[in-house]
Design an enzyme around this catalytic site. Structure first.
Site, short mmCIF file in Angstrom:
data_model
loop_
_atom_site.label_atom_id
_atom_site.label_comp_id
_atom_site.label_asym_id
_atom_site.label_seq_id
_atom_site.Cartn_x
_atom_site.Cartn_y
_atom_site.Cartn_z
N LEU A 157 0.82 -1.31 -0.09
CA LEU A 157 0.08 -0.12 -0.11
C LEU A 157 0.99 1.19 0.10
O LEU A 157 2.06 1.42 0.70
CB LEU A 157 -0.93 -0.05 1.10
CG LEU A 157 -1.80 -0.94 1.50
CD1 LEU A 157 -2.60 -0.84 2.76
CD2 LEU A 157 -2.96 -1.08 0.38
N ASP A 158 0.36 2.42 -0.68
CA ASP A 158 1.27 3.51 -0.66
C ASP A 158 1.29 3.98 1.01
O ASP A 158 0.38 3.87 1.81
CB ASP A 158 0.61 4.67 -1.36
CG ASP A 158 0.59 4.30 -2.77
OD1 ASP A 158 1.66 3.32 -3.05
OD2 ASP A 158 -0.14 4.71 -3.57
N LYS A 159 2.31 4.71 1.13
CA LYS A 159 2.54 5.30 2.33
C LYS A 159 1.11 5.94 2.99
O LYS A 159 0.87 5.84 4.17
CB LYS A 159 3.73 6.13 2.60
CG LYS A 159 4.02 6.83 3.98
CD LYS A 159 5.39 7.73 3.80
CE LYS A 159 5.66 8.23 5.16
NZ LYS A 159 6.89 8.90 5.13
N ARG A 267 -5.24 6.34 -7.73
CA ARG A 267 -4.94 7.82 -7.61
C ARG A 267 -4.80 8.64 -8.92
O ARG A 267 -5.42 9.64 -9.10
CB ARG A 267 -3.81 8.21 -6.91
CG ARG A 267 -3.70 7.69 -5.43
CD ARG A 267 -2.40 7.31 -4.79
NE ARG A 267 -1.76 8.65 -4.66
CZ ARG A 267 -0.43 8.94 -4.01
NH1 ARG A 267 0.20 7.86 -3.43
NH2 ARG A 267 -0.04 9.96 -3.75
#
Length: 336
Positions: A157-159, A267
């Site tokens: 997962l992205d930060k 995104r």
């Protein structure tokens, strides 16, 4: 039901200056392969055993025959089995300063058994170290569970993204779950649904985004993703299914189910459709994000949350469906 292990546990002091890394490992080591490493390629096994040693050097010692499996020469792609003895030769490590060790930390547990662990990752925490980040979830978990023989990320997962994150506790589970991730259709495909709050009124008819994506490095040296064109070199097909859950005067709350797992897929897909994710620091509306963070809501994170996972259990074959509720700050914003 969610349970939290280690909540309130004091973290170790990591402010002291770390010692320098050893310049060399001077002794031959003989390591017996256990269940956690069974089925792994020899090169990947060595890269984990010889942290800090350049990949080129690892492959060099394999080609030179200095690494032995059960006293015989082996190739980089040799698959290891339980009980194999691996001879690891002395290696020289580059002179460098050791990064601070990850503080031991547990995270809210959504599901756990002997095969896998699913946690609710908070926003702002990287899943692993690298690219300027000293450590992440996986390093902290390994410190918190020193007796665990195997802990590996199934996916990332992205930060800035919160929500469900899977960690395999056995190599067999890792392989099985990653095979499910690669499946796009059919009963073996893993289902991943994210809650995303976007600016504006999402078009009711826009339910499928099928736009290829291209990764590139910008002039700032950072990794970016942009929409590509059919037939463009390096463009990879990317599919997101969108469902409107709630509308407010400012926002649309969406459920986004991904059929492909590209970097920054949700995104970029939502941004290119004209409705950036609220709080997205990379692809978002920077002025409105700033005003939202400074205003009464004090909302200063990206509103993207991995809220639902559906998969086949790697050992039992049971169908598992897990959910993580919206974090309080996200839930509060949807009511504003």
């Amino acid at each position: 039901m969610k349970r939290i292990i280690g909540a309130g546990q004091a973290l170790p002091d990591t402010t002291q200056t770390p010692p320098a890394a050893p310049a060399a490992v001077r002794e031959v080591r003989r390591v017996t392969v256990d269940e956690g490493s069974a089925g792994q390629r020899l090169d990947n096994f060595l890269l984990r055993e010889l942290k800090g040693v350049p990949k080129t050097h690892v492959y060099r010692v394999i080609r030179a025959g200095e690494v032995r499996v059960n006293k015989g020469r082996a190739q980089a792609d040799t698959r290891l089995e339980i009980g194999d003895e691996v001879r690891i030769p002395p290696v020289r490590l580059p002179e460098r300063q050791v990064q601070p060790e990850a503080p031991a930390r547990e995270f809210p547990v959504i599901f756990e058994d002997e095969h896998l662990l699913v946690i609710d990752k908070p926003a702002g925490v990287a899943v692993h170290g690298g690219s300027g980040v000293s450590y992440g979830v996986i390093e902290a978990l390994r410190r918190a569970r020193p007796t665990a023989k195997f802990l590996e990320l199934v996916h990332r997962l992205d930060k800035e993204t919160s929500g469900l994150l899977m960690i395999a506790k056995k190599r067999s589970a890792l392989v099985h779950l990653q095979d499910q991730l690669r499946e796009r259709q059919g009963p073996k495909a893993m289902g991943k649904t994210y809650a995303a709050l976007v600016w504006g009124d999402w078009p009711a008819k826009l339910k499928v985004i099928d736009v290829p994506l291209v990764k590139f490095v910008g002039s700032d040296g950072e990794r970016w993703v942009r929409p590509g064109k059919d037939g463009e070199e390096d463009a990879k097909r990317s599919i997101s299914l969108v469902k409107v859950v709630q509308r407010t005067p400012q926002f649309s709350l969406l459920d986004v189910t991904i059929k492909t797992g590209r970097t920054h897929q949700i995104r970029v897909h939502l941004q290119q459709a004209g409705h950036a994710i609220v709080g997205d620091p990379k692809y978002g509306d920077f002025e409105r994000n700033r005003d939202l963070a400074r205003g009464p809501a004090k909302f200063d994170r990206m509103f993207l949350h991995a809220r639902r996972l559906q998969f086949t259990h790697p050992a039992t074959g049971a169908q598992i469906a897990l959910e993580a509720p919206l974090p309080p700050e996200c839930e509060k914003l949807t009511r504003s």
